[in-house]
Write a protein that holds these residues in place. Structure first.
Motif, short mmCIF file in Angstrom:
data_model
loop_
_atom_site.label_atom_id
_atom_site.label_comp_id
_atom_site.label_asym_id
_atom_site.label_seq_id
_atom_site.Cartn_x
_atom_site.Cartn_y
_atom_site.Cartn_z
N LEU A 47 103.50 56.97 13.79
CA LEU A 47 103.02 55.65 12.99
C LEU A 47 102.69 55.70 11.40
CD1 LEU A 47 101.69 53.60 15.97
CD2 LEU A 47 103.63 53.20 14.95
N LYS B 268 101.40 52.01 21.81
CA LYS B 268 100.76 51.55 20.54
C LYS B 268 100.79 50.08 20.27
CE LYS B 268 99.86 56.09 20.05
NZ LYS B 268 98.57 56.38 19.88
N MET C 184 103.78 47.97 18.73
CA MET C 184 104.67 49.09 17.93
C MET C 184 105.68 49.92 19.18
SD MET C 184 105.44 49.27 14.84
CE MET C 184 105.19 47.19 15.05
N MET D 243 108.27 52.89 19.50
CA MET D 243 108.05 54.28 19.68
C MET D 243 108.68 54.98 21.18
SD MET D 243 105.57 54.88 17.50
CE MET D 243 105.13 56.58 18.42
#
Length: 329
Positions: free
Chosen positions: A262, A296, A299, A303
């Motif tokens: 990230l 995450k 996200m 991911m």
């Protein structure tokens, strides 16, 4: 290949434990793969400096060099290389004496590994989680590896035969815990060391630190006093603290990998290397490694697509050191 089509480079991959040296035929045509010829591995602690290892290699494997290329763990600042994981300081003046009038290139060891990873065949890597990427992948790729320290570099594809590679010192960033067990681990180690770098845990010495902290927190006397002994105890199933330490290592690695993807935008994938992981591979399935990468928040869908590969890089960074020299010409 005619000799006029390549340069002969004496290349070295210098890590905290071992230095790997070899002769590399480096083609002028970037579409052609470099070729590693004779190579040797030496223990860094057996010598008083890199210049002595270079001299030993030249005695062991005769050859004629057009250049000397060194990829070393650490960060170059002016005429100094900050490399806390080496048993001696890198003496650039002494290296210049050895190289004489030959061009001398100094690069980061994981920069070199990232450069050479472009020549890695798909069957030389194992997909641990995520989705396989295609040969035309153009998004940045992260190369990361726990060894004596924690190396990291970013490879960005520019064209079919050219990349930008960015060396980082991500291993020296402060460690960020992801659960209460890791909060307790961090507090324990901060009480001893103060600043706790990520590589203080995610490295060979780090595995031993995790084990020692787990033993201390569980009021158990440690049975292992080296990373190899910790992994052997964990593999045998005879030591709960060792098994927990290996699981915590993989969990922490998953969290760090996800964070770095990230932070760097390396959605093209992650290549895990280094000498530690093959010795504790048995513990990954019992850990939350894959879950930690993807957990995450918003996200997570992105991911879940990031391919995470593992390789045994062997002498690959020797070739990468020569490639780094070519990039600096």
């Amino acid at each position: 290949m005619p000799s006029s089509n390549f340069q002969s480079v004496l290349a070295a991959d210098v890590g905290g434990t071992h230095a790997r040296l070899g002769w590399v035929e480096l083609p002028f045509d970037p579409s052609q793969a470099p070729r590693l010829l004779n190579h040797k591995r030496y223990r860094c602690a057996d010598f008083n400096g890199l210049e002595f290892i270079l001299q030993r290699f030249l005695a062991d494997c005769h050859g004629s060099a057009d250049a000397i290329a060194i990829a070393c763990a650490g960060l170059r600042v002016g005429d100094r290389v900050i490399s806390p994981n080496l048993p001696w300081a890198l003496d650039l003046t002494a290296l210049q004496t050895v190289s004489g009038e030959l061009p001398l290139s100094i690069s980061n060891d994981f920069e070199a590994l990232a450069r050479a990873s472009r020549w890695l065949p798909s069957n030389a890597r194992t997909l641990l989680c995520g989705k396989e990427c295609g040969p035309g992948e153009s998004r940045p790729i992260l190369v990361l590896g726990p060894g004596t320290g924690l190396g990291a570099a970013i490879r960005v594809r520019v064209s079919a035969h050219h990349e930008h590679v960015i060396a980082t010192e991500a291993g020296h960033a402060g460690y960020a815990p992801a659960d209460q067990d890791e909060v307790a681990l961090l507090a324990h180690l901060q009480g001893i060391h103060g600043h706790v770098a990520t590589e203080a845990l995610l490295s060979g010495p780090g595995l031993l630190r995790i084990y020692g902290a787990v033993c201390a927190m569980q009021q158990q006397a440690p049975k292992a006093h080296s990373p190899e002994a910790v992994s052997a105890l964990a593999a045998s199933g005879d030591d709960d603290c060792a098994m927990r330490a290996v699981r915590m290592f993989w969990d922490a690695l998953g969290n760090v990998v996800g964070n770095l993807v990230l932070q760097t935008g390396c959605f093209g994938g992650v290549i895990l290397a280094g000498g530690v992981l093959p010795n504790i591979d048995f513990g990954r399935a019992q850990s939350d490694f894959a879950t930690r990468i993807t957990a995450k928040g918003s996200m997570q869908p992105a991911m879940e697509n990031v391919p995470i590969y593992q390789i045994e890089h062997g002498e690959l960074a020797i070739v990468g050191a020569a490639m780094a020299f070519a990039n600096r010409q």
